[in-house]
Scaffold this motif. Structure first.
Motif, PDB file in Angstrom:
ATOM      1  N   GLU A 194     -16.935  -6.999  11.271  1.00 38.08           N
ATOM      2  CA  GLU A 194     -17.854  -5.871  11.441  1.00 38.08           C
ATOM      3  C   GLU A 194     -17.231  -4.766  12.291  1.00 38.08           C
ATOM      4  N   GLY A 240     -21.846 -13.560  21.840  1.00 36.08           N
ATOM      5  CA  GLY A 240     -23.263 -13.788  22.108  1.00 36.08           C
ATOM      6  C   GLY A 240     -23.530 -13.801  23.594  1.00 36.08           C
ATOM      7  N   PRO A 258     -21.051  -7.708  17.410  1.00 41.59           N
ATOM      8  CA  PRO A 258     -20.435  -7.678  16.078  1.00 41.59           C
ATOM      9  C   PRO A 258     -19.276  -8.646  15.945  1.00 41.59           C
ATOM     10  N   THR A 259     -19.108  -9.151  14.745  1.00 41.50           N
ATOM     11  CA  THR A 259     -17.963 -10.000  14.423  1.00 41.50           C
ATOM     12  C   THR A 259     -16.718  -9.126  14.305  1.00 41.50           C
ATOM     13  N   ARG A 270     -26.636  -6.413  19.738  1.00 40.26           N
ATOM     14  CA  ARG A 270     -25.853  -7.084  18.709  1.00 40.26           C
ATOM     15  C   ARG A 270     -24.432  -7.285  19.203  1.00 40.26           C
ATOM     16  N   SER A 275     -32.452  -6.640  20.931  1.00 44.11           N
ATOM     17  CA  SER A 275     -31.876  -5.519  20.181  1.00 44.11           C
ATOM     18  C   SER A 275     -30.354  -5.463  20.305  1.00 44.11           C
ATOM     19  N   HIS A 278     -18.742  -3.838  26.650  1.00 46.52           N
ATOM     20  CA  HIS A 278     -20.187  -3.981  26.580  1.00 46.52           C
ATOM     21  C   HIS A 278     -20.776  -3.303  27.812  1.00 46.52           C
TER      22      HIS A 278
END
Length: 221
Positions: free
Chosen positions: A177, A158, A173-174, A171, A169, A127
């Motif tokens: 995903e 999260g 992802p799982t 996200r 904005s 990230h």
């Protein structure tokens, strides 16, 4: 990137004009050490039993994962956007006696990527506080996995509870995903792990708190 921070999450607020590399260098300069110095727990759990080979560590930070892998006998290519982090990582490897088994490389992964095929590609908490083409990077990561090799992607599910002004904005992802974003060919990969897990992390005040992360581990057939 790694998962456990011991310093503020963001550099100064007037850094909008800085490049992503400058932002990360500034963040690392906030403290003598940003991360815990320990390898990420999911990496340890999922890789400890594998036969050592060639490994690629994406977003290696201060090098804890790469040094741990090298200590097990892996030949590691480790890359990060921050030259400050890479300098610290090289010192960590030298102190651990594994400097000859880690190749530290600077990359802006959205623009360049390490060459070669790898038996293990690890993306732990990839990230960023700056723009990051994460899906495109992970597709390149998957393409770098050798036949029979492993791709391990671990990420946050999260924002932490102490984040006071989260960017709506962003996200997280799982695992499903993440797998879909890799655009795998039918039968190309075997899913070995896909799911969420909880771990304990200290908040900025030093209090233990529970966070939810997710992990995807797949093997190229």
């Amino acid at each position: 990137m790694t998962s456990d921070s011991t310093a503020p999450a963001h550099p100064r607020a007037d850094a909008e004009a800085a490049t992503p590399a400058e932002l990360w260098d500034e963040r690392y300069r906030l403290s003598d050490r940003i991360w815990s110095g320990n390898p990420n727990t999911v990496l340890v759990r999922e890789v400890a039993g594998l036969e050592p080979g060639r490994a690629l560590d994406l977003g290696c930070g201060e090098g804890a994962d790469a040094v741990w892998l090298a200590g097990l006998g892996w030949q590691v290519t480790a890359t990060d956007l921050s030259r400050v982090a890479l300098e610290r990582a090289a010192v960590h490897a030298a102190d651990a006696g594994v400097a000859d088994r880690v190749d530290w490389q600077w990359h802006d992964l959205g623009a360049s990527f390490p060459d070669g095929e790898f038996d293990l590609v690890s993306a732990q908490f990839l990230h960023s506080m700056a723009d990051l083409p994460r899906e495109r990077i992970l597709r390149r990561a998957a393409a770098a996995v050798a036949p029979g090799g492993i791709l391990l992607v671990v990420g946050h599910a999260g924002f932490p509870h102490w984040e006071t002004d989260p960017d709506p904005s962003v996200r997280f992802p799982t695992p499903d995903e993440v797998l879909a974003s890799l655009e795998p060919a039918p039968g190309e990969w075997e899913v070995l792990l896909s799911g969420e897990h909880e771990r304990v992390q200290n908040d900025p005040d030093g209090n233990p708190t529970t966070r939810t992360d997710n992990a995807l581990k797949i093997r190229r057939r």
